[in-house]
Design an enzyme around this catalytic site. Structure first.
Site, mmCIF file in Angstrom:
data_model
loop_
_atom_site.group_PDB
_atom_site.id
_atom_site.type_symbol
_atom_site.label_atom_id
_atom_site.label_comp_id
_atom_site.label_asym_id
_atom_site.label_seq_id
_atom_site.Cartn_x
_atom_site.Cartn_y
_atom_site.Cartn_z
ATOM 1 N N HIS A 66 0.825 -1.219 0.000
ATOM 2 C CA HIS A 66 0.000 0.000 0.000
ATOM 3 C C HIS A 66 0.848 1.252 0.000
ATOM 4 C CE1 HIS A 66 -2.754 -3.200 0.815
ATOM 5 N NE2 HIS A 66 -3.469 -2.509 -0.051
ATOM 6 N N GLU A 70 -10.638 -11.315 -5.552
ATOM 7 C CA GLU A 70 -9.219 -11.214 -5.228
ATOM 8 C C GLU A 70 -8.736 -12.375 -4.364
ATOM 9 O OE1 GLU A 70 -8.459 -7.504 -3.210
ATOM 10 O OE2 GLU A 70 -10.291 -7.633 -2.028
ATOM 11 N N ASP A 118 -4.141 -8.735 -4.801
ATOM 12 C CA ASP A 118 -4.345 -9.805 -3.820
ATOM 13 C C ASP A 118 -4.520 -11.152 -4.500
ATOM 14 O OD1 ASP A 118 -4.171 -8.849 -1.132
ATOM 15 O OD2 ASP A 118 -5.879 -7.567 -1.587
ATOM 16 N N CYS A 161 -9.046 -3.968 -11.419
ATOM 17 C CA CYS A 161 -8.638 -2.746 -10.710
ATOM 18 C C CYS A 161 -7.301 -2.907 -9.990
ATOM 19 C CB CYS A 161 -9.723 -2.298 -9.741
ATOM 20 S SG CYS A 161 -9.981 -3.438 -8.379
#
Ligand code: PEP
Ligand code: MG
Length: 586
Positions: free
Chosen positions: A191, A437, A461, A510
């Site tokens: 992140h 995911e 993920d 995404c």
């Protein structure tokens, strides 16, 4: 000059002075002391050293009293090290002969000693190196006293070098003074890396240990395209990288025309191109580059740097801001994906498990912490009343079973009933979708397709869980392969499952995969018609779309699947995209 290699996570080249951002957060500028102040500065060093030794001796006394002599002796060794004549005389020499400040002299000398220990390689020596860093930090703390500056006090442009930056530290970097950053740890889809992209800062992560080889103030180049960090570069390298920096800027400017162009393939197929955001302010970044809307709003970033859980009003204001900026375009609001490497637990939320990626993360946390989940849903539904029908969509992250999706949907219905009772207006027909995911969700996509309004494939993920590779761990970053045949097959399965006989479900990709131009022909060839991406990459993705045809994309996907090995697939895709759009080759 020293060149270090890591993982390029946010493009661009930054050149400037280093600021080491350690756990202690010290900021040392590279200024020298005047000749007349040398004796005073040496006096300051000795005063700091005495204070540090008194502190350590107190630790020794307490440890001996509570735990016994052997433990006290550890601190005795620290005092001996601090008072070692070699160390003291080297610091003095750097102040006297090279007019360094005591802060800088301590940093140089102690880093050097720590590194010598580290190079001996044993665990024992690695621990001694840590003791030396600890001593250095104590001395710097003492010397800097009230002068210690926080990252938020930056007043001049710097490049941040850190062992690690948490997402909240990254988000709080001041864009006007921070030119880029490098971390020793971290992976391409961590992140922190995603935030670097959002902030549009050149960044390299996962460099491995190198901080002991740098001093604050050293000239550094961060090359976020090549994944390189250059410490004290020679003149010719500075010139070469400055040229690369300018070329990048002009390449990007050449894509300016793409901002207003429609993302339609050369044979007329309209691709939906949406943006990923972490903060409401990024909506503007997406629209400026011609996004169709927001395909992923990561709302957990509302929790960054806060002491308490955001209130319903905090959520509501954030969503209203995005909706207002979008002027009727769509936004997919993803409910909180807290936990794992994202935003640490806040307030009453449960603590992390020892294996957080597989623990109480994301929708699991929301379902266990219903009140917080309902607060968020109430805010989304109220805000959706301000947007055209169907333009605000709710998406649940990390869905791994049908039951989980059904439970989340039931909570939405409960919240709608509560809002009805309270006389609040909201849209009843809000589309409810899910992230795909977790491999189980991709495998059972046909079953989910009967119940959800849309899918969004989270490749970050999906790759981590399918290949069992921690997305933030540099030690296994070579195993984190976006083009792995297993991932391609899962994407194909989801696209096929969404193509129901009596209704078609939109599928978006995404994850970071869709922001990389190299993977775009493949994704379109696999049947993807909606992508949601890092705002910065929108113009180059449009450029690829406008030069591609659907039959070509299908050929590329078929060939990539036939190749079967991820490395071959990567090279092949890179070659194909450079043929389609040669101006993208860096
Ligand atoms: C993903 O996993 O691909 C995704 C988009 O979600 P995040 O990166 O926020 O986990
Ligand atoms: Mg995810």
């Amino acid at each position: 000059m020293l060149v270090k290699r890591g993982i390029a996570v946010s493009p661009g080249v930054a050149i400037g002075p280093a600021l080491l951002f350690g756990a202690e957060n010290f900021k040392l500028s590279r200024h020298y002391t005047s000749k007349s102040a040398i004796e005073t500065e040496i006096g300051r060093f000795h005063a700091a050293l005495n204070a540090v030794c008194t502190d350590i001796e107190e630790n020794q006394r307490v440890a001996t009293e509570r735990l016994g002599k052997e433990y006290g002796a550890i601190f005795g060794a620290h005092v001996l090290m601090a008072r070692s004549p070699e160390l003291v005389s080297e610091v003095e020499r750097l102040i006297r002969e090279e007019t360094n400040t005591p802060e800088r002299a301590c940093e140089i000398v102690l880093n050097k000693y720590a590194k010598l220990f580290q190079e001996l390689g044993s665990r024992y020596h690695a621990e001694r190196a840590q003791d030396i860093y600890d001593l250095k930090n104590r001395l710097l703390r003492q010397l800097l006293g009230k002068q210690r500056q926080e990252m938020t006090d930056l007043t001049e442009p710097v490049l941040i070098l850190a062992h690690n930056l948490t997402p909240s530290e990254t988000a709080n970097l001041k864009r006007e003074f921070v030119l880029g950053f490098v971390t020793e740890v971290g992976g391409p889809t961590s992140h922190t890396a995603i935030l670097a992209g959002a902030l549009e800062l050149p960044a390299v992560v996962g460099v491995g240990e190198f901080l002991s080889e740098v001093t604050s103030g050293d000239l550094i180049i961060i090359d976020g395209d090549r994944g390189e960090v250059i410490i004290n570069p020679i003149e010719s390298v500075i010139a070469e990288r400055r040229a690369a920096q300018q070329k990048n800027e002009s390449n990007y400017a050449a894509l300016e025309i793409e901002r207003t162009a429609e993302p339609i393939t050369a044979d007329g197929e309209r691709i939906q191109l949406l943006g990923n955001i972490e903060f409401p302010t990024e909506t503007g970044h997406c629209l400026e580059r011609g996004a169709d809307g927001i395909g992923l709003y990561r709302t957990e970033f509302l929790y960054l740097g806060v002491e308490q859980e955001p209130s319903e009003e905090d959520h509501y204001q954030a969503y209203c801001r995005v909706i207002e900026d979008l002027g009727g375009r769509e936004v997919v609001i993803r409910t909180l994906d807290l936990g794992a490497d994202k935003v640490p637990s806040v307030g009453g939320l449960p603590a992390e498990s020892t294996n957080p990626a597989l623990g109480l993360r994301s929708i699991r946390l929301s379902l266990q912490h219903r009140e917080g989940f309902k607060t968020q849903l109430r805010a989304i539904l109220r805000a959706a009343a301000k947007a055209p029908p169907g333009s605000v969509k709710i998406m649940f992250p990390l869905i791994s079973s049908l039951n989980e999706f059904r439970q989340a949907k039931m909570v939405v219905r409960d919240v709608m009933d509560d809002l009805d009772e309270a006389g609040e207006s909201f849209p009843r027909e809000v589309p409810l979708g899910m992230m795909v995911e977790v491999p189980s969700a991709a495998i059972l996509a046909d079953q989910f397709a009967a119940e959800v309004d849309f899918f969004s494939i989270g490749t970050n993920d999906l790759i981590q869980y399918t290949l069992a590779v921690d997305r933030g761990d540099p030690a296994v970053s070579s195993l984190y392969r976006t083009g792995d045949p297993a991932i391609l097959r899962l994407i194909r399965m989801v696209v096929a499952a969404a193509d129901q006989p009596n209704r078609k479900i939109p599928v978006t990709v995404c994850g970071q995969m869709s922001s990389d131009p190299k993977f775009l022909p493949l994704l379109i060839g696999l049947g993807i018609r909606r992508i949601s991406v890092t705002p910065h990459s929108i113009p180059e993705l449009k450029a690829v779309i406008r030069r591609l045809t659907i039959p070509k994309a299908k050929d590329i996907a078929t060939h990539a699947e036939w190749l079967g090995l991820s490395r071959g697939i990567d090279n092949y895709l890179q070659g194909e995209v450079s043929k389609i759009c040669p101006q993208l080759v860096r």
